[in-house]
Motif scaffolding. Sequence first.
Motif, PDB file in Angstrom:
ATOM      1  N   LEU A 138     -22.737   2.723   3.814  1.00 38.94           N
ATOM      2  CA  LEU A 138     -23.370   1.516   4.548  1.00 38.94           C
ATOM      3  C   LEU A 138     -22.472   0.305   4.044  1.00 38.94           C
ATOM      4  N   LEU A 139     -22.896  -0.664   4.848  1.00 39.62           N
ATOM      5  CA  LEU A 139     -22.108  -1.963   4.624  1.00 39.62           C
ATOM      6  C   LEU A 139     -23.265  -3.005   4.576  1.00 39.62           C
ATOM      7  N   THR A 140     -23.596  -3.754   3.437  1.00 41.45           N
ATOM      8  CA  THR A 140     -24.292  -4.809   3.496  1.00 41.45           C
ATOM      9  C   THR A 140     -24.106  -6.152   3.081  1.00 41.45           C
ATOM     10  N   THR A 141     -24.654  -7.189   3.423  1.00 43.40           N
ATOM     11  CA  THR A 141     -24.232  -8.567   2.891  1.00 43.40           C
ATOM     12  C   THR A 141     -24.954  -8.925   1.678  1.00 43.40           C
ATOM     13  N   ASP A 142     -26.221  -8.439   1.841  1.00 42.17           N
ATOM     14  CA  ASP A 142     -27.071  -9.235   0.577  1.00 42.17           C
ATOM     15  C   ASP A 142     -28.248  -8.001   0.105  1.00 42.17           C
ATOM     16  N   ALA A 143     -28.181  -6.892   0.673  1.00 40.47           N
ATOM     17  CA  ALA A 143     -29.491  -5.862   0.394  1.00 40.47           C
ATOM     18  C   ALA A 143     -28.871  -4.746  -0.725  1.00 40.47           C
ATOM     19  N   GLN A 144     -27.728  -5.278  -1.622  1.00 42.55           N
ATOM     20  CA  GLN A 144     -27.116  -4.102  -2.543  1.00 42.55           C
ATOM     21  C   GLN A 144     -28.171  -3.772  -3.462  1.00 42.55           C
ATOM     22  N   ALA A 145     -29.260  -4.484  -3.825  1.00 45.30           N
ATOM     23  CA  ALA A 145     -29.993  -3.963  -4.818  1.00 45.30           C
ATOM     24  C   ALA A 145     -30.926  -3.110  -4.324  1.00 45.30           C
ATOM     25  N   LEU A 146     -31.415  -3.078  -2.946  1.00 51.71           N
ATOM     26  CA  LEU A 146     -32.037  -2.272  -2.197  1.00 51.71           C
ATOM     27  C   LEU A 146     -31.561  -0.733  -2.447  1.00 51.71           C
ATOM     28  N   PHE A 147     -30.256  -0.950  -1.871  1.00 55.10           N
ATOM     29  CA  PHE A 147     -29.716   0.395  -1.731  1.00 55.10           C
ATOM     30  C   PHE A 147     -28.976   1.193  -2.916  1.00 55.10           C
TER      31      PHE A 147
ATOM     32  N   VAL B 233     -31.063  -1.649   8.772  1.00 54.58           N
ATOM     33  CA  VAL B 233     -32.364  -1.359   8.090  1.00 54.58           C
ATOM     34  C   VAL B 233     -32.814  -2.880   8.120  1.00 54.58           C
ATOM     35  N   ALA B 234     -34.128  -2.928   8.920  1.00 50.57           N
ATOM     36  CA  ALA B 234     -34.692  -4.363   8.949  1.00 50.57           C
ATOM     37  C   ALA B 234     -36.215  -4.050   8.823  1.00 50.57           C
ATOM     38  N   VAL B 235     -36.939  -5.241   8.256  1.00 45.61           N
ATOM     39  CA  VAL B 235     -38.296  -5.314   8.300  1.00 45.61           C
ATOM     40  C   VAL B 235     -38.707  -6.244   8.579  1.00 45.61           C
TER      41      VAL B 235
ATOM     42  N   ASP C  75     -34.525 -10.317  15.964  1.00 45.87           N
ATOM     43  CA  ASP C  75     -35.563 -11.193  15.207  1.00 45.87           C
ATOM     44  C   ASP C  75     -34.969 -10.940  13.653  1.00 45.87           C
ATOM     45  N   CYS C  76     -34.578 -10.137  13.081  1.00 46.15           N
ATOM     46  CA  CYS C  76     -34.042 -10.048  11.834  1.00 46.15           C
ATOM     47  C   CYS C  76     -32.449 -10.228  11.695  1.00 46.15           C
ATOM     48  N   ARG C  77     -32.015 -10.877  12.830  1.00 52.54           N
ATOM     49  CA  ARG C  77     -30.531 -11.307  12.743  1.00 52.54           C
ATOM     50  C   ARG C  77     -29.424 -10.429  12.449  1.00 52.54           C
TER      51      ARG C  77
ATOM     52  N   SER D 154     -43.927  -8.161   6.882  1.00 51.10           N
ATOM     53  CA  SER D 154     -44.381  -6.896   6.332  1.00 51.10           C
ATOM     54  C   SER D 154     -43.481  -6.442   5.131  1.00 51.10           C
ATOM     55  N   ARG D 155     -42.507  -7.558   4.565  1.00 50.76           N
ATOM     56  CA  ARG D 155     -41.647  -7.222   3.561  1.00 50.76           C
ATOM     57  C   ARG D 155     -42.242  -7.067   2.114  1.00 50.76           C
ATOM     58  N   GLY D 156     -41.465  -6.305   1.469  1.00 47.15           N
ATOM     59  CA  GLY D 156     -42.028  -6.202   0.077  1.00 47.15           C
ATOM     60  C   GLY D 156     -43.150  -5.239  -0.257  1.00 47.15           C
TER      61      GLY D 156
HETATM   62  C1  LIG Z   1     -33.492  -5.918   3.335  1.00 50.37           C
HETATM   63  C2  LIG Z   1     -34.927  -5.598   3.988  1.00 50.37           C
HETATM   64  C3  LIG Z   1     -34.754  -4.631   5.085  1.00 50.37           C
HETATM   65  C4  LIG Z   1     -36.016  -5.176   2.815  1.00 50.37           C
HETATM   66  O1  LIG Z   1     -37.234  -4.549   3.373  1.00 50.37           O
HETATM   67  P1  LIG Z   1     -38.591  -4.582   2.424  1.00 50.37           P
HETATM   68  O2  LIG Z   1     -39.423  -3.618   3.360  1.00 50.37           O
HETATM   69  O3  LIG Z   1     -38.933  -5.776   1.978  1.00 50.37           O
HETATM   70  O4  LIG Z   1     -37.965  -3.702   1.282  1.00 50.37           O
HETATM   71  P2  LIG Z   1     -38.849  -2.756   0.034  1.00 50.37           P
HETATM   72  O5  LIG Z   1     -39.962  -3.319   0.158  1.00 50.37           O
HETATM   73  O6  LIG Z   1     -38.757  -1.286   0.619  1.00 50.37           O
HETATM   74  O7  LIG Z   1     -38.037  -3.009  -0.931  1.00 50.37           O
HETATM   75  C5  LIG Z   1     -37.483  -2.167  -1.812  1.00 50.37           C
HETATM   76  C6  LIG Z   1     -36.685  -2.461  -3.068  1.00 50.37           C
HETATM   77  O8  LIG Z   1     -35.573  -3.305  -2.684  1.00 50.37           O
HETATM   78  C7  LIG Z   1     -35.682  -4.574  -3.103  1.00 50.37           C
HETATM   79  N1  LIG Z   1     -35.052  -5.390  -2.119  1.00 50.37           N
HETATM   80  C8  LIG Z   1     -35.856  -5.506  -0.842  1.00 50.37           C
HETATM   81  N2  LIG Z   1     -35.330  -6.548  -0.050  1.00 50.37           N
HETATM   82  C9  LIG Z   1     -34.078  -6.988  -0.695  1.00 50.37           C
HETATM   83  C10 LIG Z   1     -32.923  -7.523  -0.648  1.00 50.37           C
HETATM   84  N3  LIG Z   1     -32.937  -8.406   0.490  1.00 50.37           N
HETATM   85  N4  LIG Z   1     -31.906  -7.684  -1.637  1.00 50.37           N
HETATM   86  C11 LIG Z   1     -32.133  -7.054  -2.684  1.00 50.37           C
HETATM   87  N5  LIG Z   1     -33.264  -6.268  -2.982  1.00 50.37           N
HETATM   88  C12 LIG Z   1     -34.178  -6.029  -2.131  1.00 50.37           C
HETATM   89  C13 LIG Z   1     -37.227  -4.758  -3.484  1.00 50.37           C
HETATM   90  O9  LIG Z   1     -37.243  -5.574  -4.407  1.00 50.37           O
HETATM   91  C14 LIG Z   1     -37.564  -3.307  -3.880  1.00 50.37           C
HETATM   92  O10 LIG Z   1     -36.989  -3.126  -5.141  1.00 50.37           O
HETATM   93  P3  LIG Z   1     -38.187  -2.478  -6.234  1.00 50.37           P
HETATM   94  O11 LIG Z   1     -38.781  -1.256  -5.567  1.00 50.37           O
HETATM   95  O12 LIG Z   1     -37.330  -2.235  -7.364  1.00 50.37           O
HETATM   96  O13 LIG Z   1     -38.934  -3.708  -6.238  1.00 50.37           O
HETATM   97  C15 LIG Z   1     -35.639  -6.977   4.572  1.00 50.37           C
HETATM   98  O14 LIG Z   1     -35.592  -7.745   3.525  1.00 50.37           O
HETATM   99  C16 LIG Z   1     -34.908  -7.342   5.906  1.00 50.37           C
HETATM  100  O15 LIG Z   1     -35.261  -6.752   7.033  1.00 50.37           O
HETATM  101  N6  LIG Z   1     -33.860  -8.218   5.760  1.00 50.37           N
HETATM  102  C17 LIG Z   1     -33.077  -8.850   7.099  1.00 50.37           C
HETATM  103  C18 LIG Z   1     -32.331  -7.641   7.378  1.00 50.37           C
HETATM  104  C19 LIG Z   1     -31.258  -7.166   6.516  1.00 50.37           C
HETATM  105  O16 LIG Z   1     -30.800  -7.980   5.617  1.00 50.37           O
HETATM  106  N7  LIG Z   1     -31.219  -5.862   6.394  1.00 50.37           N
HETATM  107  C20 LIG Z   1     -30.006  -5.068   5.357  1.00 50.37           C
HETATM  108  C21 LIG Z   1     -28.889  -5.046   6.058  1.00 50.37           C
HETATM  109  S1  LIG Z   1     -28.576  -3.282   6.641  1.00 50.37           S
END
Ligand SMILES: CC(C)(COP(=O)(O)OP(=O)(O)OC[C@H]1O[C@@H](n2cnc3c(N)ncnc32)[C@H](O)[C@@H]1OP(=O)(O)O)[C@@H](O)C(=O)NCCC(=O)NCCS
Length: 151
Positions: free
Chosen positions: A104-113, A71-73, A30-32, A77-79
């Motif tokens: 890890l490898l990520t295409t667009d969640a670098q800031a999260l990690f 890693v997917a939400v 579902d999260c592609r 439920s995000r944010g």
């Molecule tokens: C990426 C994903 C897992 C984030 O889930 P989430 O529960 O909303 O993330 P969180 O609420 O725990 O966010 C934690 C921090 O990361 C940041 N963040 C969340 N998603 C982000 C994204 N896609 N890009 C950059 N930063 C992101 C948030 O702003 C937050 O930072 P803060 O605490 O400084 O505000 C979700 O958007 C998702 O499932 N995306 C599709 C699948 C994907 O791309 N997975 C990652 C590849 S492994």
Amino acid sequence: MSAARALPLPAGITLGGSHTLAEVKALLADCRLPIDDISDNVIFVVARTDRGLCGTAGLETYGAIGLVRSVAVRAASRGNGIARALCDEIIRRATEGGVRRLFLLTTDAQALFRGLGFAEVRRDSLPPAIRETAQFRELCPQTATAMVRDA
Ligand SMILES: CC(C)(COP(=O)(O)OP(=O)(O)OC[C@H]1O[C@@H](n2cnc3c(N)ncnc32)[C@H](O)[C@@H]1OP(=O)(O)O)[C@@H](O)C(=O)NCCC(=O)NCCS
């Protein structure tokens, strides 16, 4: 331990507990995110609401090296810090299991990690165990960023 302090999860969301691989794969699809290379080689931590799984994070282990993946939400439920909490827990389990370096490898969640203490690293400096994973071989080199942290 993660670099940023984890906030409490919203009421009604629980972390951990039992799950089936089919539930996890449905969420990832579902999260592609890719599911074809997932079997017993990946352990998962899940987050759940009373309506089912809302998030997951996975770990592949190669001795002292770990690959954080899947890693997917769910969009609704995000944010709420769920991904951060899932990653904290999978990192804790990796450390407990003897993993010393996590990749890890990520295409667009670098800031999260980055917020979880990962730093970007050149793909050509990754250890062979990581380069041999399906994740590494199948993700586009131009768009996927490799990241690392000590466990
Ligand atoms: C990426 C994903 C897992 C984030 O889930 P989430 O529960 O909303 O993330 P969180 O609420 O725990 O966010 C934690 C921090 O990361 C940041 N963040 C969340 N998603 C982000 C994204 N896609 N890009 C950059 N930063 C992101 C948030 O702003 C937050 O930072 P803060 O605490 O400084 O505000 C979700 O958007 C998702 O499932 N995306 C599709 C699948 C994907 O791309 N997975 C990652 C590849 S492994």
